[in-house]
Design an enzyme around this catalytic site. Structure first.
Site, PDB file in Angstrom:
ATOM      1  N   HIS A  28       0.824  -1.208   0.000  1.00 41.14           N
ATOM      2  CA  HIS A  28       0.000   0.000   0.000  1.00 41.14           C
ATOM      3  C   HIS A  28       0.854   1.252   0.000  1.00 41.14           C
ATOM      4  O   HIS A  28       0.689   2.140   0.844  1.00 41.14           O
ATOM      5  CB  HIS A  28      -0.906   0.011   1.239  1.00 41.14           C
ATOM      6  N   ARG A  53       7.184  -5.873   3.072  1.00 38.88           N
ATOM      7  CA  ARG A  53       5.922  -6.495   2.654  1.00 38.88           C
ATOM      8  C   ARG A  53       5.823  -6.473   1.135  1.00 38.88           C
ATOM      9  O   ARG A  53       6.020  -5.421   0.499  1.00 38.88           O
ATOM     10  CB  ARG A  53       4.712  -5.796   3.239  1.00 38.88           C
ATOM     11  N   GLU A 132      -5.670 -12.016   7.070  1.00 39.50           N
ATOM     12  CA  GLU A 132      -6.428 -10.759   7.008  1.00 39.50           C
ATOM     13  C   GLU A 132      -7.756 -10.878   6.276  1.00 39.50           C
ATOM     14  O   GLU A 132      -8.262  -9.903   5.720  1.00 39.50           O
ATOM     15  CB  GLU A 132      -5.590  -9.646   6.400  1.00 39.50           C
ATOM     16  N   ASP A 158      -8.032  -5.146   6.570  1.00 43.53           N
ATOM     17  CA  ASP A 158      -8.624  -6.021   5.552  1.00 43.53           C
ATOM     18  C   ASP A 158      -9.520  -7.071   6.180  1.00 43.53           C
ATOM     19  O   ASP A 158     -10.530  -7.474   5.602  1.00 43.53           O
ATOM     20  CB  ASP A 158      -7.518  -6.686   4.719  1.00 43.53           C
TER      21      ASP A 158
END
Ligand SMILES: O=C(O)C(=O)C[C@H](O)[C@@H](O)CO
Length: 248
Positions: A28, A53, A132, A158
């Site tokens: 993100h 990530r 998630e 999420d």
């Protein structure tokens, strides 16, 4: 802390803050292979563990992230033990996995300056997978117990969306699901992490036994601190109208 700016200077500022780990986010944020590589170089000079990530559970991207020197990976959206096993295979060289061999070209081996890198590489990589979604929570024991998974990280944002509570990370049912994951991982002896920006929630998860936690983000700190500065010196209505971009 989340490192989302893609800027090595910001990451270096955070790396020297006294925090003990950073999550350089490739999901993100604007981070790229190049920006992640430079941030890893910068963080290497500080007593902090960088975790990176990926944007997706992908064999090719995992190979690239490992080759540029990421040793602690977080793989998002892992819903089943099979998906966790695929991530394990991606971080391991044959015969135990499918990681492509490019150590001669890779920072990970310091261009083959690290003696016997290929034989020892698997033991230098930590693989964390994200739980998630509601499906992942139902499978959390199997995911956490997957051989080669070094820990799980619960994503309440999420997870809330998956449970029908978009934007409600603190919803009691979401918090209960997170705590269920924490308990399951602890029972299995598998390290478990979580994301919680609200201090009360973070401390609740720490009390529940979470092993590592993300409690802020570089971009969020800058946004809130700049807003506070504007509010301190500008008339409130002026500060508010200047806060949001013309197009959203
Ligand atoms: O689902 C989550 O929570 C996360 O994975 C963290 C989010 O990606 C990030 O937006 C921080 O809330």
């Amino acid at each position: 802390m989340w490192a989302c700016t893609g800027n090595p200077l910001v990451t270096e500022i955070c790396a020297g803050s006294g925090l003990d780990w950073l999550l350089i986010d490739g999901e993100h944020s604007i981070n790229s292979l190049e920006s992640i590589s430079v941030q890893l170089q910068v963080a290497a000079g500080y007593p902090i563990q960088p975790v990176v990530r990926l944007p997706i559970n992908d064999t090719v991207l995992i190979k690239q992230y490992l080759d540029l020197g990421a040793q602690n990976l977080l793989v998002p959206m892992v819903d089943t033990a099979d998906q966790a096993a695929a991530a394990v295979a991606a971080v391991r060289y044959p015969p135990h996995g499918v990681r492509g061999v490019g150590s001669a070209l890779a920072r990970a081996s310091r261009w083959n300056r690290i003696e016997n890198y290929l034989a020892r590489a698997d033991e230098t990589v930590t693989l964390l997978v994200q739980v998630e979604t509601a499906e992942a929570v139902a499978n959390v024991a199997a995911i956490a117990a997957t051989d080669g998974v070094d820990g799980i990280f619960v994503g309440p944002s999420d997870l809330a969306a998956s449970m029908g509570y978009l934007g409600q990370q603190e919803h009691p049912e979401v918090v209960a699901a997170v705590e269920r994951c924490i308990r399951t991982a602890k029972d299995l002896g598998v390290p478990v992490g979580v994301n919680a920006f609200a201090e009360a929630t973070a401390r609740r998860y720490l009390d529940a036994g979470v092993d590592f936690i993300l409690v802020g983000a570089d971009v969020a700190l800058l946004a809130r601190a700049s807003e506070a500065l504007a509010a301190k010196y500008l008339p409130q209505e002026s500060a508010e109208t200047q806060g949001s971009p013309a197009s959203y």
